[in-house]
Design an enzyme around this catalytic site. Structure first.
Site, PDB file in Angstrom:
ATOM      1  N   ARG A   1     -88.956 -30.717  24.235  1.00 42.38           N
ATOM      2  CA  ARG A   1     -88.596 -29.636  25.149  1.00 42.38           C
ATOM      3  C   ARG A   1     -89.755 -29.373  26.112  1.00 42.38           C
ATOM      4  O   ARG A   1     -90.336 -28.298  26.137  1.00 42.38           O
ATOM      5  CB  ARG A   1     -88.232 -28.370  24.360  1.00 42.38           C
ATOM      6  N   PRO A   2     -90.112 -30.381  26.891  1.00 44.38           N
ATOM      7  CA  PRO A   2     -91.235 -30.205  27.810  1.00 44.38           C
ATOM      8  C   PRO A   2     -90.894 -29.217  28.917  1.00 44.38           C
ATOM      9  O   PRO A   2     -89.719 -28.972  29.211  1.00 44.38           O
ATOM     10  CB  PRO A   2     -91.443 -31.610  28.381  1.00 44.38           C
ATOM     11  N   ILE A   3     -91.931 -28.662  29.530  1.00 45.19           N
ATOM     12  CA  ILE A   3     -91.718 -27.743  30.646  1.00 45.19           C
ATOM     13  C   ILE A   3     -92.231 -28.368  31.944  1.00 45.19           C
ATOM     14  O   ILE A   3     -92.591 -27.663  32.873  1.00 45.19           O
ATOM     15  CB  ILE A   3     -92.362 -26.368  30.376  1.00 45.19           C
ATOM     16  N   ASP A   4     -92.243 -29.703  31.986  1.00 41.94           N
ATOM     17  CA  ASP A   4     -92.735 -30.406  33.165  1.00 41.94           C
ATOM     18  C   ASP A   4     -91.994 -29.992  34.433  1.00 41.94           C
ATOM     19  O   ASP A   4     -92.604 -29.846  35.499  1.00 41.94           O
ATOM     20  CB  ASP A   4     -92.596 -31.917  32.983  1.00 41.94           C
TER      21      ASP A   4
ATOM     22  N   ARG B   1     -88.871 -19.570  22.692  1.00 46.10           N
ATOM     23  CA  ARG B   1     -88.886 -20.473  23.840  1.00 46.10           C
ATOM     24  C   ARG B   1     -88.958 -19.702  25.152  1.00 46.10           C
ATOM     25  O   ARG B   1     -89.650 -20.085  26.092  1.00 46.10           O
ATOM     26  CB  ARG B   1     -87.610 -21.331  23.793  1.00 46.10           C
TER      27      ARG B   1
ATOM     28  N   ILE C   1     -77.735 -33.527  25.389  1.00 47.75           N
ATOM     29  CA  ILE C   1     -78.788 -32.629  25.852  1.00 47.75           C
ATOM     30  C   ILE C   1     -80.067 -32.799  25.028  1.00 47.75           C
ATOM     31  O   ILE C   1     -81.130 -33.073  25.576  1.00 47.75           O
ATOM     32  CB  ILE C   1     -78.314 -31.159  25.816  1.00 47.75           C
TER      33      ILE C   1
ATOM     34  N   ARG D   1     -82.783 -14.724  15.132  1.00 45.45           N
ATOM     35  CA  ARG D   1     -83.285 -14.786  16.501  1.00 45.45           C
ATOM     36  C   ARG D   1     -82.152 -14.645  17.515  1.00 45.45           C
ATOM     37  O   ARG D   1     -82.380 -14.219  18.647  1.00 45.45           O
ATOM     38  CB  ARG D   1     -83.988 -16.120  16.770  1.00 45.45           C
TER      39      ARG D   1
END
Length: 418
Positions: free
Chosen positions: A121-124, A92, A326, A396
């Protein structure tokens, strides 16, 4: 592929030393490319997300010297190339290269980041912030091209207190002309860690750790240094384990104030924990009481500890609830806990846990990073043997988890499977 195998029910004694914070390190590394001089990062965790970031750096022709728990990054000869999908999707946090490359070159081309499938999980918010700073965003499928003639400071009010957007926009604004104000900023300790690194490089950032961050743009950044803060999520995971299996188990190298939301809930449950200056001593208590959890942004109860904590709640007398505020897809581990004997019902973003239940070892799956951690917690307290598949998720984010648990008495091993 790898599997983790656990023989449960072992008492854990000794000391577990907490590594540097994953969520800080994965932002510090991209931030370091803003300078043409050496940037030294210490207390770097040995996890696969760091390996993936190092792969991106080397692809961009950044000089990287990596030793145990440290990295020296020098971007003097860096090439601003398109970051391909097969690299970007590994984690991510690859999206922090958007802010860093945009700040340095006024252009970045890369694919949508990867990471755990824990919900939308948009990155707008990131992209809208870049646009307000003066950039143009063109998206074709999962590929983004972000360009700007120049970046100009502005007021950025985040619709939600996103950690990723706060850090990414802070990085981008570091070299923008004028002053940028980020309001409704996230307050996580990792954000302070990143701001301190940038300031050591010559940035002018104030207010990190509050809901309003002020960035006065500078033209150049130079040599910098950061010591990565202890990983509060790793620490919390081991404190939960110690509350279930510990005999004077010491979780060391922590900042207790970063763990307050967790330790308050553990004490309400009746956990036997003793909070010291830089450590917590954990002892098993067989008479834990039910509790209700609502996840929220820092300093609220961390969503990243919700899944491991759900295992502890299966060992509490009575009915407990977890409300996830969340992410909408963070109960994927529940079917595997129920397979092991838990009694959990999920409706929408709420889990109802009826305890106390005995868990029995089974073959399960690490559905995501923290879901995988919950499977380790469950396997350690279950009777019999537990086999966890798809453990790459766990690797990870947890530095030497097998070694750390083995050293305090757990019977746990990892093996390659065909």
């Amino acid at each position: 592929m790898k599997q983790i195998k656990i023989e449960g029910g072992k008492t854990l004694s000794g000391t577990i030393r907490i590594s540097g914070a994953k969520n800080a390190a994965v932002a510090l590394i991209p931030a370091a490319i803003l300078a043409d001089d050496d940037v030294t990062l210490c207390n770097i965790p040995e996890i696969s997300d760091i390996d993936s970031l190092e792969e991106i750096l080397k692809y961009l022709n950044v000089d990287v010297k990596r030793n145990t728990e440290s990295m020296i990054i020098n971007a003097k000869n860096m090439e601003n190339k398109e970051i391909p999908e097969e690299i970007a999707k590994k984690l991510r946090a690859s999206y922090y290269f958007m802010g860093a490359l945009l700040a340095r070159y006024k252009k970045v081309v890369m694919y949508f980041p990867g990471g755990c499938n824990i919900g939308k999980r948009p990155i707008d918010i990131h992209l809208e912030g870049f646009e307000k700073l003066g950039a143009t965003v063109n998206a074709v499928g999962d590929k983004y091209e972000i360009t700007a003639e120049k970046l100009v400071g502005t007021s950025l009010k985040l619709p939600v207190a996103s950690v990723g957007a706060t850090i990414n926009l802070m990085i981008a604004a570091t070299k923008a002309e004028g002053v940028t104000i980020i309001s409704n900023a996230a307050k996580e300790p990792e954000i302070i860690n990143v701001a301190e690194l940038l300031n050591s490089m010559g940035a002018k950032i104030s207010g990190a750790g509050t809901d309003t961050i002020k960035i006065t743009g500078v033209e150049n950044l130079s040599k910098g240094y950061s010591f990565v803060i202890p990983d509060r999520i790793e620490a919390g995971t081991y404190i939960i384990i110690g509350s279930l299996l510990g005999k004077n188990l010491k979780v060391d190298n922590i900042i207790p104030s970063h763990l307050k939301a967790l330790t308050e809930k553990l004490l309400e449950c009746g956990a036997d924990i003793k909070i010291e200056q830089e450590s917590i001593i954990c002892n098993k208590n067989d008479n834990l009481k039910s509790n209700d959890i609502i996840t929220y942004y820092y300093p609220g109860f961390p969503t990243d500890l919700q899944q491991p904590f759900s295992v502890l709640l299966t060992q509490c007398e009575g009915t407990s609830t977890i409300e996830e505020k969340i992410w909408e897809n963070r109960f994927m581990h529940v079917p595997y806990l129920n397979k092991m004997g838990a009694k959990i019902k999920v409706a929408d973003k709420k889990a109802i846990i009826n305890g106390k239940t005995s868990l029995v070892g089974q073959e399960v799956v690490a559905t995501d990073l923290r879901g995988g951690a919950s499977m380790i917690v469950a396997g350690l307290i279950a009777s019999g043997k537990t086999t966890i598949n798809e453990v790459e998720h766990i690797l990870r984010g947890y530095d030497e988890i097998i070694e750390k648990l083995s050293n305090v008495g757990a019977k746990i091993e990892i093996e390659e499977i065909k």
